[in-house]
Write a protein that holds these residues in place. Structure first.
Motif, PDB file in Angstrom:
ATOM      1  N   ARG A   1      -6.315 -33.488  36.390  1.00 44.82           N
ATOM      2  CA  ARG A   1      -5.556 -32.341  37.113  1.00 44.82           C
ATOM      3  C   ARG A   1      -4.162 -32.101  36.365  1.00 44.82           C
ATOM      4  O   ARG A   1      -3.836 -31.159  36.303  1.00 44.82           O
ATOM      5  N   LEU A   2      -3.679 -33.098  35.497  1.00 45.89           N
ATOM      6  CA  LEU A   2      -2.738 -32.799  34.848  1.00 45.89           C
ATOM      7  C   LEU A   2      -2.939 -31.811  33.616  1.00 45.89           C
ATOM      8  O   LEU A   2      -2.243 -30.683  33.452  1.00 45.89           O
ATOM      9  N   ALA A   3      -4.212 -32.000  33.199  1.00 44.30           N
ATOM     10  CA  ALA A   3      -4.755 -30.898  32.124  1.00 44.30           C
ATOM     11  C   ALA A   3      -4.829 -29.487  32.658  1.00 44.30           C
ATOM     12  O   ALA A   3      -4.288 -28.493  32.183  1.00 44.30           O
ATOM     13  N   HIS A   4      -5.467 -29.527  33.725  1.00 51.71           N
ATOM     14  CA  HIS A   4      -5.577 -28.163  34.506  1.00 51.71           C
ATOM     15  C   HIS A   4      -4.322 -27.456  34.851  1.00 51.71           C
ATOM     16  O   HIS A   4      -4.154 -26.312  34.609  1.00 51.71           O
ATOM     17  N   ALA A   5      -3.294 -28.432  35.346  1.00 52.40           N
ATOM     18  CA  ALA A   5      -2.070 -27.874  35.645  1.00 52.40           C
ATOM     19  C   ALA A   5      -1.296 -27.407  34.288  1.00 52.40           C
ATOM     20  O   ALA A   5      -0.515 -26.207  34.513  1.00 52.40           O
ATOM     21  N   GLY A   6      -1.512 -27.991  33.187  1.00 58.67           N
ATOM     22  CA  GLY A   6      -0.768 -27.804  32.139  1.00 58.67           C
ATOM     23  C   GLY A   6      -1.603 -26.470  31.357  1.00 58.67           C
ATOM     24  O   GLY A   6      -1.176 -26.299  30.332  1.00 58.67           O
ATOM     25  N   GLY A   7      -2.757 -25.854  32.093  1.00 62.87           N
ATOM     26  CA  GLY A   7      -3.312 -24.457  31.484  1.00 62.87           C
ATOM     27  C   GLY A   7      -4.454 -24.951  30.380  1.00 62.87           C
ATOM     28  O   GLY A   7      -4.789 -24.150  29.764  1.00 62.87           O
ATOM     29  N   VAL A   8      -5.081 -26.399  30.298  1.00 60.37           N
ATOM     30  CA  VAL A   8      -6.054 -26.519  29.359  1.00 60.37           C
ATOM     31  C   VAL A   8      -7.194 -25.719  29.752  1.00 60.37           C
ATOM     32  O   VAL A   8      -7.379 -25.700  31.101  1.00 60.37           O
ATOM     33  N   GLN A   9      -7.934 -25.301  28.621  1.00 60.97           N
ATOM     34  CA  GLN A   9      -8.901 -24.502  29.065  1.00 60.97           C
ATOM     35  C   GLN A   9     -10.369 -25.172  28.690  1.00 60.97           C
ATOM     36  O   GLN A   9     -11.428 -24.890  29.076  1.00 60.97           O
ATOM     37  N   LEU A  10      -9.949 -26.147  28.014  1.00 58.73           N
ATOM     38  CA  LEU A  10     -11.421 -27.052  27.743  1.00 58.73           C
ATOM     39  C   LEU A  10     -10.766 -28.461  27.478  1.00 58.73           C
ATOM     40  O   LEU A  10      -9.866 -28.612  26.576  1.00 58.73           O
ATOM     41  N   TRP A  11     -11.354 -29.425  28.091  1.00 65.48           N
ATOM     42  CA  TRP A  11     -10.746 -30.597  28.141  1.00 65.48           C
ATOM     43  C   TRP A  11     -11.775 -31.855  27.705  1.00 65.48           C
ATOM     44  O   TRP A  11     -13.094 -31.873  28.228  1.00 65.48           O
ATOM     45  N   ALA A  12     -11.253 -32.885  27.037  1.00 61.22           N
ATOM     46  CA  ALA A  12     -12.154 -33.908  26.824  1.00 61.22           C
ATOM     47  C   ALA A  12     -11.450 -35.417  27.018  1.00 61.22           C
ATOM     48  O   ALA A  12     -10.080 -35.327  26.539  1.00 61.22           O
ATOM     49  N   LEU A  13     -12.029 -36.148  27.745  1.00 61.32           N
ATOM     50  CA  LEU A  13     -11.060 -37.644  28.012  1.00 61.32           C
ATOM     51  C   LEU A  13     -11.941 -38.430  26.714  1.00 61.32           C
ATOM     52  O   LEU A  13     -13.128 -38.689  26.734  1.00 61.32           O
ATOM     53  N   THR A  14     -10.926 -39.149  26.017  1.00 60.34           N
ATOM     54  CA  THR A  14     -11.624 -39.745  24.898  1.00 60.34           C
ATOM     55  C   THR A  14     -11.123 -41.286  24.849  1.00 60.34           C
ATOM     56  O   THR A  14     -10.313 -41.601  23.874  1.00 60.34           O
ATOM     57  N   ASP A  15     -11.134 -41.980  25.881  1.00 57.90           N
ATOM     58  CA  ASP A  15     -10.980 -43.410  25.960  1.00 57.90           C
ATOM     59  C   ASP A  15     -11.589 -44.266  24.698  1.00 57.90           C
ATOM     60  O   ASP A  15     -12.398 -44.080  24.067  1.00 57.90           O
ATOM     61  N   HIS A  16     -10.514 -45.242  24.144  1.00 55.20           N
ATOM     62  CA  HIS A  16     -10.733 -46.001  23.376  1.00 55.20           C
ATOM     63  C   HIS A  16     -12.135 -46.953  23.472  1.00 55.20           C
ATOM     64  O   HIS A  16     -12.057 -47.631  24.497  1.00 55.20           O
ATOM     65  N   ASP A  17     -13.190 -46.775  22.588  1.00 52.82           N
ATOM     66  CA  ASP A  17     -14.409 -47.704  22.649  1.00 52.82           C
ATOM     67  C   ASP A  17     -15.035 -47.872  24.178  1.00 52.82           C
ATOM     68  O   ASP A  17     -15.584 -48.980  24.351  1.00 52.82           O
TER      69      ASP A  17
END
Ligand code: AMP
Ligand code: MN
Ligand code: MN
Ligand code: MN
Length: 292
Positions: free
Chosen positions: A29-45
């Motif tokens: 939601r934060l990414a979308h609100a921030g105008g992100v157009q392509l998103w990846a969640l990259t948690d550690h390990d």
């Protein structure tokens, strides 16, 4: 610069499944609100947040690609390698990450003992209580606990005063080998990217060795625009990309509101003259497969 180079891509962020403070849905939601157009969640390990990230992105109509940030030991340094567009069901990747997480618990216990010897009792229990999943306990959780208990004013100060080599909470640790991490990523059909190269203290020879080993093993990208980079780091990373013929990536490395330097979507665009990682055919294919 092509239009595609200006895409507001954010291919590096964290959730409660590692050392972030928000759920994957909240980060989406934060990414979308921030105008992100392509998103990846990259948690550690860990890939634990990927299904929720995919569902949240889909609900927001936010283009998404799977991701993970793998901890690697290279020479005397810990290096982070992003795997983008990986098949989250690939067994060697899943098993490799599970082994890394098991190592985290043992390291955290040793950190707790080391801090106790320096007069700070209860740190392991404190950090563990802040980690929604004990297996993902990280130095960030220790840092947050040390701030909450008044030992330091900020997470950054904790790293400087407690968690670096030579400080009371530092415990040396061996993560994955570089070749191993790349084999997991490539076996899972993903694209490997060196995260925040500006953060490493490898020296010129060590950095060259890292880039040589990474490219020889099929690594394709380097993070250039990063929430973990200064403006100078970004220029230096751009030179690395040009010099080694690597694709350039962009990611906030967002962990928590008020803690991270960059919110998702707020980074400057890639410096000119770079090929964005998201233009690569392999990446597009991975993107399509991940959202399928
Ligand atoms: P770990 O994987 O448990 O060793 O924790 C590494 C994490 O600590 C990184 O992913 C960052 O989120 C955080 N970190 C490392 N260095 C710093 C620093 N100087 N200031 C704030 N956070 C840091
Ligand atoms: Mn982190
Ligand atoms: Mn990192
Ligand atoms: Mn990160």
């Amino acid at each position: 610069m092509t239009d595609s180079a200006l895409l507001n891509a954010d291919l590096h962020s964290h959730s409660v499944h590692s050392d972030g403070s928000l759920t994957p849905t909240e980060v989406a939601r934060l990414a979308h609100a921030g105008g992100v157009q392509l998103w990846a969640l990259t948690d550690h390990d860990t890939l634990d947040g990927q299904a929720e990230a995919r569902d949240a992105a889909e609900a927001l109509d936010l283009p998404w690609v799977s991701g993970v940030e793998i901890s690697v030991s290279f020479l005397h340094e810990t290096v982070h390698i992003l795997g983008l567009g990986v098949d989250v069901r690939h067994a060697p990747l899943i098993d490799g990450l599970a082994a890394l997480r098991a190592g985290r618990v043992a390291r955290a216990q040793a950190m707790g003992q080391s801090l106790a010897a320096a007069g700070i009792a209860g740190a392991f229990e404190g950090a563990a209580a802040l980690a929604p999943n004990l297996q993902s306990v990280s130095r960030t959780h220790f840092a947050r606990w040390l701030v909450q208990t008044g030992r330091a004013a900020s997470v950054g100060e904790v790293f400087r005063s407690y968690l670096r080599e030579g400080k009371p909470g530092f415990v040396p640790h061996t993560w994955a080998r570089l070749g191993e991490a790349l084999a997991w990523i490539h076996g899972a059909g993903g694209l490997a990217v060196i995260a925040h190269p500006g953060r490493y203290s490898l020296g010129a020879d060590g950095e060259r060795a890292l880039l040589a080993a990474f490219t020889a093993a099929g690594g394709r990208g380097v993070e250039v625009s990063s929430g973990s980079h200064s403006a100078t780091d970004t220029q230096t990373a751009a030179q690395l990309a040009r010099g080694w013929g690597l694709l350039a990536s962009r990611g906030s490395d967002f962990h928590a509101p008020g803690e991270s330097r960059a919110l998702p979507g707020t980074l400057p665009p890639l410096p000119p003259g770079l090929a964005p990682v998201w233009d690569d055919q392999l990446f597009s294919a991975a993107c399509l497969r991940s959202t399928a």
